[in-house]
Design a protein around this motif. Structure first.
Motif, PDB file in Angstrom:
ATOM      1  N   THR A  31      49.747   3.346 -19.577  1.00 53.36           N
ATOM      2  CA  THR A  31      48.636   3.399 -20.517  1.00 53.36           C
ATOM      3  C   THR A  31      48.730   4.649 -21.391  1.00 53.36           C
ATOM      4  N   ALA A  37      49.133   0.487 -15.313  1.00 50.51           N
ATOM      5  CA  ALA A  37      48.279  -0.692 -15.230  1.00 50.51           C
ATOM      6  C   ALA A  37      49.178  -1.893 -14.975  1.00 50.51           C
ATOM      7  N   ILE A  48      44.003  -7.247 -15.637  1.00 49.18           N
ATOM      8  CA  ILE A  48      44.572  -5.910 -15.785  1.00 49.18           C
ATOM      9  C   ILE A  48      43.928  -5.020 -14.729  1.00 49.18           C
ATOM     10  N   THR A  49      44.754  -4.430 -13.867  1.00 48.50           N
ATOM     11  CA  THR A  49      44.272  -3.572 -12.790  1.00 48.50           C
ATOM     12  C   THR A  49      45.015  -2.246 -12.844  1.00 48.50           C
ATOM     13  N   LEU A  50      44.263  -1.137 -12.765  1.00 47.02           N
ATOM     14  CA  LEU A  50      44.906   0.178 -12.725  1.00 47.02           C
ATOM     15  C   LEU A  50      45.550   0.379 -11.359  1.00 47.02           C
ATOM     16  N   ARG A  59      39.773  -3.108 -11.650  1.00 50.27           N
ATOM     17  CA  ARG A  59      40.148  -4.103 -12.665  1.00 50.27           C
ATOM     18  C   ARG A  59      39.498  -3.697 -13.971  1.00 50.27           C
TER      19      ARG A  59
END
Length: 113
Positions: A31, A37, A48-50, A59
């Motif tokens: 990112t 991510a 999208i999940t960190l 999420r």
């Protein structure tokens, strides 16, 4: 003459098909703030999940689409606010855009890992 053209187009569509394939959004992305991510299939779209940083495991978005163009929602994890969002894949770059009221927008470019 027309038959040769049609045959050549058919041959190219078969042989060149990979050249026209959509660029996948799935994978790990760095990112703008340096976190990782992960974008994975979920339901009929992509989540999208960190994976790293202060908000790892959170999420932060859900997108739908194909052909390199996606739309859905994006969440700012620091403020926990969700915005209308979009993503556009170009090679190893993913331009993410989040908008409030479709007028006030911010963009970031992520890099494929």
């Amino acid at each position: 003459m027309i038959r040769r053209f049609v045959a050549a187009m058919a041959l190219c569509l078969g042989a060149c098909g990979g050249a026209f394939a959509a660029e996948p959004i799935e994978g790990n992305w760095k990112t703008a703030s340096g976190e990782t991510a992960a974008i994975e299939k979920c339901g009929g779209g992509f989540c999208i999940t960190l994976k790293t940083g202060k908000f790892a495991g959170k999420r932060i978005g859900q997108l739908e689409g194909n052909g390199g163009e996606y739309s859905g929602s994006i969440t700012d994890p620091a403020e926990d606010k969700t915005y209308g969002g979009s993503g556009s894949v170009d090679g190893n770059s993913l331009k993410m855009k989040g908008c409030m009221l479709k007028v006030f927008c911010k963009s970031q470019t992520w890099s494929r890992l």
